[in-house]
Design a protein around this motif. Structure first.
Motif, PDB file in Angstrom:
ATOM      1  N   UNK A  89      -3.544  17.532   5.592  1.00 50.77           N
ATOM      2  CA  UNK A  89      -2.663  16.360   5.622  1.00 50.77           C
ATOM      3  C   UNK A  89      -3.237  15.274   6.523  1.00 50.77           C
ATOM      4  N   UNK A  90      -3.807  15.674   7.631  1.00 51.43           N
ATOM      5  CA  UNK A  90      -4.427  14.698   8.528  1.00 51.43           C
ATOM      6  C   UNK A  90      -5.641  14.038   7.872  1.00 51.43           C
ATOM      7  N   UNK A  91      -6.403  14.825   7.111  1.00 53.75           N
ATOM      8  CA  UNK A  91      -7.546  14.265   6.388  1.00 53.75           C
ATOM      9  C   UNK A  91      -7.079  13.245   5.348  1.00 53.75           C
ATOM     10  N   UNK A  92      -6.014  13.569   4.650  1.00 59.41           N
ATOM     11  CA  UNK A  92      -5.474  12.663   3.651  1.00 59.41           C
ATOM     12  C   UNK A  92      -5.079  11.337   4.279  1.00 59.41           C
ATOM     13  N   UNK A  93      -4.376  11.405   5.411  1.00 55.04           N
ATOM     14  CA  UNK A  93      -3.930  10.163   6.034  1.00 55.04           C
ATOM     15  C   UNK A  93      -5.116   9.340   6.532  1.00 55.04           C
ATOM     16  N   UNK A 105      -2.150   5.259  -3.874  1.00 58.33           N
ATOM     17  CA  UNK A 105      -2.984   6.447  -3.672  1.00 58.33           C
ATOM     18  C   UNK A 105      -2.118   7.667  -3.926  1.00 58.33           C
ATOM     19  N   UNK A 106      -2.517   8.507  -4.892  1.00 59.69           N
ATOM     20  CA  UNK A 106      -1.785   9.738  -5.154  1.00 59.69           C
ATOM     21  C   UNK A 106      -2.600  10.928  -4.663  1.00 59.69           C
ATOM     22  N   UNK A 142       0.852  -1.183   0.000  1.00 60.63           N
ATOM     23  CA  UNK A 142       0.000   0.000   0.000  1.00 60.63           C
ATOM     24  C   UNK A 142       0.896   1.244   0.000  1.00 60.63           C
ATOM     25  N   UNK A 143       0.770   2.051  -1.056  1.00 58.63           N
ATOM     26  CA  UNK A 143       1.711   3.151  -1.297  1.00 58.63           C
ATOM     27  C   UNK A 143       0.966   4.479  -1.344  1.00 58.63           C
ATOM     28  N   UNK A 144       1.452   5.443  -0.583  1.00 51.52           N
ATOM     29  CA  UNK A 144       0.924   6.804  -0.587  1.00 51.52           C
ATOM     30  C   UNK A 144       1.972   7.721  -1.204  1.00 51.52           C
ATOM     31  N   UNK A 145       1.581   8.458  -2.258  1.00 51.01           N
ATOM     32  CA  UNK A 145       2.499   9.343  -2.964  1.00 51.01           C
ATOM     33  C   UNK A 145       1.930  10.753  -2.976  1.00 51.01           C
ATOM     34  N   UNK A 169      -6.002   5.513   5.312  1.00 50.43           N
ATOM     35  CA  UNK A 169      -6.276   4.379   6.193  1.00 50.43           C
ATOM     36  C   UNK A 169      -7.614   3.740   5.861  1.00 50.43           C
ATOM     37  N   UNK A 170      -8.601   4.574   5.563  1.00 46.75           N
ATOM     38  CA  UNK A 170      -9.920   4.050   5.211  1.00 46.75           C
ATOM     39  C   UNK A 170      -9.863   3.261   3.907  1.00 46.75           C
ATOM     40  N   UNK A 171      -9.050   3.734   2.971  1.00 47.46           N
ATOM     41  CA  UNK A 171      -8.949   3.086   1.663  1.00 47.46           C
ATOM     42  C   UNK A 171      -8.133   1.810   1.720  1.00 47.46           C
TER      43      UNK A 171
END
Length: 252
Positions: free
Chosen positions: A67-71, A35-36, A9-12, A75-77
């Motif tokens: 940024x907190x919303x993105x993280x 997830x980009x 699982x990759x966050x970019x 996690x949800x995704x």
């Protein structure tokens, strides 16, 4: 080469164009879930059409709440993040005397504080799993003088942060490294704009300043980043790796 990244699982961040999009494509080709995040909804929509099965999220990454919303959404995704690529960045300002303090602060927020914050957000989950990889996209101009001061300063801070966090996190199975690109040519980048505006000047720059005699490509950065994030690079921690065709003037 199979880098063992299948189902990771990759966050970019900054993943809708240029180097970020190239990194996303490379991870997807390795079988990872990606997830980009980017500011431009238009850019994200274009990336969705180009990259099969990519997940996208729009956000202003200079904003801590965003940024907190993105993280939380990541996690949800995905349920967790195995690999974080801190790629978002931009250059602003000019000569130091002519650059406002607001511009310096904006550069640090986007190029540096976003990387620090996302790293802090993913650490607890990675520590629980006992593994993880963070790759920060810095610049050769974070390792030596060059470029605009706002950008240079922020990327230098990122490289310093990379080593500091790497030494703390390695005992928990988490590797932190940075990749420092040189001049990379892609349609959305500043070098393409400069080349279009003054091809003779830029071609002369390439011949005089880049020993390889050409610009680098997005794919050449992406290949290194995916390797650095994989277990094939398991003994690399706290490194800042130039990927620049010899452009850097440093001996290290």
């Amino acid at each position: 080469m199979d880098l063992g990244l299948k189902d990771k699982k990759v966050l970019i961040t900054g993943g809708s164009k240029g180097i970020g999009k190239g990194i996303a494509k490379s991870f997807i080709e390795e079988g990872a879930s990606v997830l980009i995040v980017a500011r431009s909804q238009e850019g994200l929509a274009a990336a969705e059409k180009e990259l099969a099965q990519v997940h996208t999220l729009q956000a202003d990454l200079t904003n801590e709440t965003e940024r907190e919303r993105v993280y939380a959404q990541a996690l949800e995704t995905f349920g967790g993040i195995d690999v974080l690529i801190n790629n978002v960045g931009a250059s602003n300002g000019g000569k130091i005397e002519e650059t406002s303090m607001q511009q310096f602060e904006e550069a640090m927020a986007l190029n540096y504080f976003s990387a620090v914050h996302f790293s802090k957000l993913v650490l607890p989950g990675m520590k629980t799993k006992g593994e993880g990889s963070i790759v920060n996209i810095s610049s050769i101009f974070g390792r030596e003088s060059g470029g605009k001061a706002t950008y240079n300063n922020a990327k230098a801070a990122m490289i310093s942060f990379t080593k500091a966090l790497a030494d703390e996190a390695i005992q928990d199975g988490i590797r932190v490294n940075s990749v420092a690109p040189g001049a990379i040519l892609h349609p959305d980048g500043n070098w393409q704009k400069r080349l279009d505006e003054n091809p003779d000047k830029i071609n002369q720059f390439v011949q005089e300043q880049i020993p390889a005699g050409r610009f680098g490509t997005v794919e050449e950065i992406a290949d290194v980043v995916t390797f650095m994030a994989s277990d094939k690079a398991s003994w690399i921690s706290g490194a800042s790796l130039n990927v620049d065709g010899g452009q850097s003037k440093m001996n290290m």
